[in-house]
Write a protein that holds these residues in place. Structure first.
Motif, PDB file in Angstrom:
ATOM      1  N   ARG A  59       1.223   5.758  -6.897  1.00 14.60           N
ATOM      2  CA  ARG A  59      -0.094   5.948  -7.522  1.00 14.60           C
ATOM      3  C   ARG A  59      -0.638   7.340  -7.208  1.00 14.60           C
ATOM      4  O   ARG A  59      -1.190   8.020  -8.088  1.00 14.60           O
ATOM      5  CB  ARG A  59      -1.077   4.894  -7.024  1.00 14.60           C
ATOM      6  CG  ARG A  59      -2.482   5.047  -7.600  1.00 14.60           C
ATOM      7  CD  ARG A  59      -3.398   3.965  -7.056  1.00 14.60           C
ATOM      8  NE  ARG A  59      -4.750   4.102  -7.582  1.00 14.60           N
ATOM      9  CZ  ARG A  59      -5.709   4.819  -7.022  1.00 14.60           C
ATOM     10  NH1 ARG A  59      -5.445   5.476  -5.900  1.00 14.60           N
ATOM     11  NH2 ARG A  59      -6.912   4.890  -7.554  1.00 14.60           N
TER      12      ARG A  59
ATOM     13  N   ALA B 103      -5.584   0.126   3.932  1.00 24.40           N
ATOM     14  CA  ALA B 103      -4.867   1.368   4.234  1.00 24.40           C
ATOM     15  C   ALA B 103      -5.046   1.760   5.695  1.00 24.40           C
ATOM     16  O   ALA B 103      -4.128   2.309   6.322  1.00 24.40           O
ATOM     17  CB  ALA B 103      -5.361   2.492   3.329  1.00 24.40           C
TER      18      ALA B 103
ATOM     19  N   TYR C 260       2.754   0.881  -4.383  1.00 25.43           N
ATOM     20  CA  TYR C 260       1.445   1.232  -4.952  1.00 25.43           C
ATOM     21  C   TYR C 260       0.939   2.601  -4.513  1.00 25.43           C
ATOM     22  O   TYR C 260       0.812   3.513  -5.328  1.00 25.43           O
ATOM     23  CB  TYR C 260       0.425   0.149  -4.578  1.00 25.43           C
ATOM     24  CG  TYR C 260      -0.969   0.428  -5.093  1.00 25.43           C
ATOM     25  CD1 TYR C 260      -1.238   0.420  -6.455  1.00 25.43           C
ATOM     26  CD2 TYR C 260      -2.020   0.693  -4.212  1.00 25.43           C
ATOM     27  CE1 TYR C 260      -2.512   0.667  -6.931  1.00 25.43           C
ATOM     28  CE2 TYR C 260      -3.298   0.941  -4.673  1.00 25.43           C
ATOM     29  CZ  TYR C 260      -3.546   0.922  -6.039  1.00 25.43           C
ATOM     30  OH  TYR C 260      -4.801   1.181  -6.505  1.00 25.43           O
ATOM     31  N   GLY C 261       0.624   2.714  -3.216  1.00 31.21           N
ATOM     32  CA  GLY C 261      -0.066   3.912  -2.767  1.00 31.21           C
ATOM     33  C   GLY C 261       0.680   5.204  -3.038  1.00 31.21           C
ATOM     34  O   GLY C 261       0.112   6.179  -3.543  1.00 31.21           O
TER      35      GLY C 261
ATOM     36  N   LEU D  36       1.114   7.935   3.962  1.00 29.91           N
ATOM     37  CA  LEU D  36       1.725   6.647   3.646  1.00 29.91           C
ATOM     38  C   LEU D  36       3.233   6.671   3.877  1.00 29.91           C
ATOM     39  O   LEU D  36       3.809   5.698   4.377  1.00 29.91           O
ATOM     40  CB  LEU D  36       1.423   6.271   2.191  1.00 29.91           C
ATOM     41  CG  LEU D  36      -0.014   5.840   1.899  1.00 29.91           C
ATOM     42  CD1 LEU D  36      -0.242   5.719   0.400  1.00 29.91           C
ATOM     43  CD2 LEU D  36      -0.332   4.523   2.593  1.00 29.91           C
TER      44      LEU D  36
ATOM     45  N   CYS E 176      -4.206  13.844  -3.132  1.00 33.42           N
ATOM     46  CA  CYS E 176      -3.105  12.902  -3.337  1.00 33.42           C
ATOM     47  C   CYS E 176      -1.928  13.210  -2.412  1.00 33.42           C
ATOM     48  O   CYS E 176      -1.270  12.292  -1.899  1.00 33.42           O
ATOM     49  CB  CYS E 176      -2.648  12.932  -4.790  1.00 33.42           C
ATOM     50  SG  CYS E 176      -3.846  12.242  -5.952  1.00 33.42           S
TER      51      CYS E 176
ATOM     52  N   THR F 199      -2.538  12.001   1.208  1.00 34.95           N
ATOM     53  CA  THR F 199      -2.430  10.541   1.257  1.00 34.95           C
ATOM     54  C   THR F 199      -0.975  10.111   1.173  1.00 34.95           C
ATOM     55  O   THR F 199      -0.531   9.209   1.900  1.00 34.95           O
ATOM     56  CB  THR F 199      -3.227   9.903   0.102  1.00 34.95           C
ATOM     57  OG1 THR F 199      -4.610  10.255   0.245  1.00 34.95           O
ATOM     58  CG2 THR F 199      -3.099   8.390   0.117  1.00 34.95           C
ATOM     59  N   CYS F 200      -0.220  10.751   0.298  1.00 28.04           N
ATOM     60  CA  CYS F 200       1.191  10.412   0.108  1.00 28.04           C
ATOM     61  C   CYS F 200       1.999  10.689   1.380  1.00 28.04           C
ATOM     62  O   CYS F 200       2.847   9.876   1.776  1.00 28.04           O
ATOM     63  CB  CYS F 200       1.750  11.215  -1.058  1.00 28.04           C
ATOM     64  SG  CYS F 200       3.202  10.489  -1.826  1.00 28.04           S
TER      65      CYS F 200
ATOM     66  N   ILE G  94       0.817  -1.212   0.000  1.00 24.68           N
ATOM     67  CA  ILE G  94       0.000   0.000   0.000  1.00 24.68           C
ATOM     68  C   ILE G  94       0.845   1.253   0.000  1.00 24.68           C
ATOM     69  O   ILE G  94       0.344   2.349  -0.266  1.00 24.68           O
ATOM     70  CB  ILE G  94      -0.965   0.029   1.202  1.00 24.68           C
ATOM     71  CG1 ILE G  94      -0.185   0.139   2.515  1.00 24.68           C
ATOM     72  CG2 ILE G  94      -1.861  -1.183   1.214  1.00 24.68           C
ATOM     73  CD1 ILE G  94      -1.058   0.425   3.711  1.00 24.68           C
TER      74      ILE G  94
ATOM     75  N   ASP H  64      -9.658   0.649   1.281  1.00 24.23           N
ATOM     76  CA  ASP H  64      -9.321   1.520   2.403  1.00 24.23           C
ATOM     77  C   ASP H  64      -9.191   0.747   3.713  1.00 24.23           C
ATOM     78  O   ASP H  64      -8.553   1.228   4.654  1.00 24.23           O
ATOM     79  CB  ASP H  64     -10.366   2.633   2.551  1.00 24.23           C
ATOM     80  CG  ASP H  64     -10.087   3.794   1.624  1.00 24.23           C
ATOM     81  OD1 ASP H  64      -8.974   3.841   1.057  1.00 24.23           O
ATOM     82  OD2 ASP H  64     -10.965   4.651   1.448  1.00 24.23           O
TER      83      ASP H  64
END
Length: 436
Positions: A97, A198, A93-94, A294, A287, A290-291, A89, A195
């Motif tokens: 992405r 996540a 990927y996460g 993560l 984005c 979220t980045c 994730i 999710d």
């Protein structure tokens, strides 16, 4: 623990969940569901909001987050599975992405560019900002919760208020899949946001953030994390309802292929060229938050497992990996990530649900082992399916399972395995009753 810190933690958690996929799925569901909209969005909210919220609760009740949840099966399994989760994730990927979508659906809405150089330059700036926001974990709640999330919510509010005052509700036909099973289709749309996986990582981000704000008592941490999860859940429900409603009522002459096209058209109809800037800003902010989340989650986890490398060095490692994958292109990211995500999702959901139930039923080792073993077998077969590898004899039997065609064939066998394991431990008096 102050209510202010809990509130900002909830804002941050909302932003961590609300990435590009969460922005794009609801409008398309709203458009396709037509007159079955209410039933469909109820199914979507169940798996896109309620299931991740349960995961946050599960993580808060576990002493060591994802690691301790997985270690209930076996210590080695717990470590390996946690590493796979964070790499899947996060690094593979996460993170890439999020940056790729920020470029393609955010930056490209404002500035049209071709070739590799603009993408490279964008990724340098994007990951430079991500680095600055992630490098100090004690500032994450302040930076994301107090500044980035309110900025994102403000821009979304501008779009929603204008849409609600402009568009009118009209009867609209639904596509066939929503006519036959609107709730199930909405349920599956929310399920595939992934999710719930996540949330296994984001729960630790919130817990660590609250600890940095002075929360040390376990009860306070649990209460603060659950409260933050509730704030995020309410925010997500409001935003999902608003986005899906826009897709439901947006007037359009030409067919629209996805949620991004719906929101671009809605922004243009409502704000002209400024709509492109508005939509691009929403995507980039969604984005970016979220980045950051993560990156923080992955760096914190690996720093705990391999303390010889500092948190800052792990941030740099994941920033570099994210940049590399971003410049390789979104197609490659999806090719690598899809088998991993197909593998981890059923196992993750099983672990979350069992870890919640054990607080009421007691901890059963065999319940975990049998249920996770069955889920793993189905997950492995799902990975083979992503490579178009099928075992005809096995497939003919699997097709008899409820919801197999919807990707949920693992649910009933896994439930039976869990019940079997629990009953065996009850009879052998091996169920352990404890809070964690």
């Amino acid at each position: 623990m102050s209510k202010k810190n809990v509130l900002f933690s909830g804002f941050m958690l909302f932003s961590l969940f609300f990435g590009a996929g969460n922005l794009i799925f609801p409008p398309y569901l709203g458009m396709e569901s037509g007159s079955y909209y209410v039933i469909a969005i109820a199914g979507f909210i169940l798996t896109a909001v309620f299931l991740p919220f349960l995961t946050i609760i599960s993580v808060s009740l576990s002493d060591n987050g994802l690691l301790s949840i997985g270690q209930r099966v076996h210590p080695v399994f717990g470590l390996v599975f946690a590493i796979v989760i964070y790499m899947s994730i996060g690094a593979f990927y996460g993170i890439p992405r999020a940056s790729s979508v920020a470029y393609e659906l955010g930056f490209m809405q404002v500035y049209s560019a071709e070739g590799r150089l603009p993408l490279f330059l964008f990724s340098v700036v994007y990951f430079g900002v991500t680095y600055l926001l992630s490098i100090n974990p004690k500032k994450i709640i302040d930076l994301v919760g107090q500044f980035l999330t309110p900025a994102l919510l403000t821009i979304l509010a501008i779009l929603f208020i204008r849409a609600f005052s402009t568009f009118n509700y009209k009867d609209a036909p639904a596509v066939e899949k929503f006519k036959s099973a609107p709730f199930l289709e909405g349920f599956l749309e929310g399920y595939f946001t992934m999710d719930a996986v996540a949330a296994l990582a984001f729960g630790i981000v919130i817990i660590n953030g609250l600890k940095d704000k002075g929360a040390t008592d376990k009860k306070d941490l649990i209460r603060g994390t659950v409260s933050a999860g509730l704030i995020a859940a309410v925010g997500l429900i409001v935003v999902y309802l608003s986005l899906s409603w826009i897709g439901r009522v947006l007037p359009h002459d030409e067919p629209l292929e996805n949620g991004a096209e719906i929101l671009v058209l809605a922004s243009q109809q409502l704000f002209g060229y400024g709509g492109n800037v508005l939509f691009g800003s929403i995507v980039i902010l969604a984005c970016l938050t979220t980045c950051v989340g993560l990156t923080n989650a992955c760096a914190s986890f690996f720093n705990k497992i391999f303390p010889k490398l500092s948190y800052k060095k792990f941030v740099i490692i994941f920033i570099v990996i994210g940049m590399l994958f971003t410049n390789f292109g979104l197609d490659l990211i999806l090719q690598i990530a899809t088998p991993l995500l197909v593998f981890i999702y059923p196992i993750s959901i099983v672990l979350v649900i069992l870890s919640l139930f054990q607080h009421f039923l007691g901890e059963s080792k065999k319940m975990y082992v049998l249920a996770v073993s069955v889920a793993t077998l189905f997950a492995l077969y799902g990975v083979l399916d992503t490579f178009n590898i099928h075992i005809k004899i096995l497939n003919s039997y699997l097709m008899l399972l409820p919801l197999y065609e919807n990707g949920l064939g693992w649910t009933v066998p896994t439930l039976l395995a869990a019940v079997t394991g629990y009953v065996i431990d009850i009879k052998q008096k091996e169920v352990v009753y404890r809070s964690n």
